[in-house]
Design an enzyme around this catalytic site. Structure first.
Site: not given
Ligand code: NAP
Length: 249
Positions: A156, A160
């Site tokens: 993640y 990002k």
């Protein structure tokens, strides 16, 4: 004589609930026609109804944004049907958390596909109609995890952080076309995504937040509304952490 500002068309992914729904409602309150995108058509219809009931303009497109061809078709169809596409908010996202030693290729690839590749494809497709009108706003929803890392979120956080590089590159490529690109990086926000976390993790995150509380989806939507506004015309390539002070230094 000043030129009238047209009704801007905004496409928001992940608009069926949480932060995306709040972003869509906020952009609609600003007078934009908002196109709501997610997989769950019934939930999208509920958000659409809330906007229409409040006197706003909205339409829905159910789409799995991990499907590149579907995203390209979606963005093209919206630009054709509405005659323009001015604002793109890449908000849809998922987590598949796990410590790196146990993280599978599938967990990594799925998060990259949904959280990063889809945004790349949507931006690439949306830039053409924006260039035609010499006006555009791209807002990508990052995360504090992408700025400072987070144990258990190597997939993640990578996605990002990738959004930050993608956004800054678009900002540089598209500046001459009057198209801005910015990131809003939420901290710990009360939605379904964080609702599933154990209480201990929530307590830890709140303790690490100077404002000592979780944020609301509306507080993220406020930052997005600024980047999407006419007034934000001199702001590009920026990352705004809306995180209760969690990552200030
Ligand atoms: P959420 O409540 O879990 O909502 C996620 C949204 O993404 C839903 O609308 C979901 O709709 C959509 N989505 C997921 N996979 C999709 C797919 N394959 N195709 C189309 N839509 C898909 O999450 P949230 O908390 O509102 O998060 C929104 C964004 O903020 C995400 O990018 C997240 O990473 C970021 N963020 C959140 C926090 C937080 O604390 N909540 C913190 C930092 C960053 P369907 O299930 O209907 O498809």
């Amino acid at each position: 004589m000043t030129q009238a500002i047209p009704v801007r068309v905004a496409l928001v992914t992940g608009a069926s609930r949480g932060i995306g729904a709040a972003i869509a409602q906020s952009l609609a309150r600003q007078g934009r026609h908002v196109v709501l995108v997610a997989r769950d058509a019934a939930k999208l219809a509920e958000v659409e109804k809330s906007i229409l009931d409040a006197g706003g303009k909205a339409s829905v497109h159910a789409c799995d944004i991990s499907d590149t061809a579907a995203v390209e078709k979606l963005v093209d169809d919206v630009a054709t049907a509405q005659g323009r596409l001015d604002i793109l908010v890449n908000n849809a996202g998922i987590t598949r958390d796990g410590l790196i030693l146990r993280m599978t290729d599938e967990q990594f690839d799925e998060v990259i596909r949904v959280n990063l590749k889809s945004a790349f494809v949507a931006c690439r497709t949306a830039l053409r109609p924006m260039m035609r009108n010499k006006w555009g706003r791209i807002i990508n929803i990052g995360s504090v995890s992408g700025l400072v890392g987070n144990a258990g979120q190597s997939n993640y956080a990578t996605a990002k952080a990738g959004l930050v590089g993608l956004t800054k590159s678009i900002a540089k490529e598209m500046a001459a076309k009057n198209i801005t690109a910015n990131v809003v990086a939420p901290g710990f926000i009360e939605t379904d995504m964080t609702g599933v976390l154990p209480q201990q993790v929530k307590d830890y995150a709140v303790a690490a937040t100077p404002l000592k509380r979780m944020g609301s989806a509306a507080e993220i939507a406020g930052a997005v509304a600024y980047f999407a506004s006419e007034e934000a015309s001199y702001t590009t390539g920026q990352v705004l952490a809306v995180d209760g002070g969690m990552t200030m230094y």
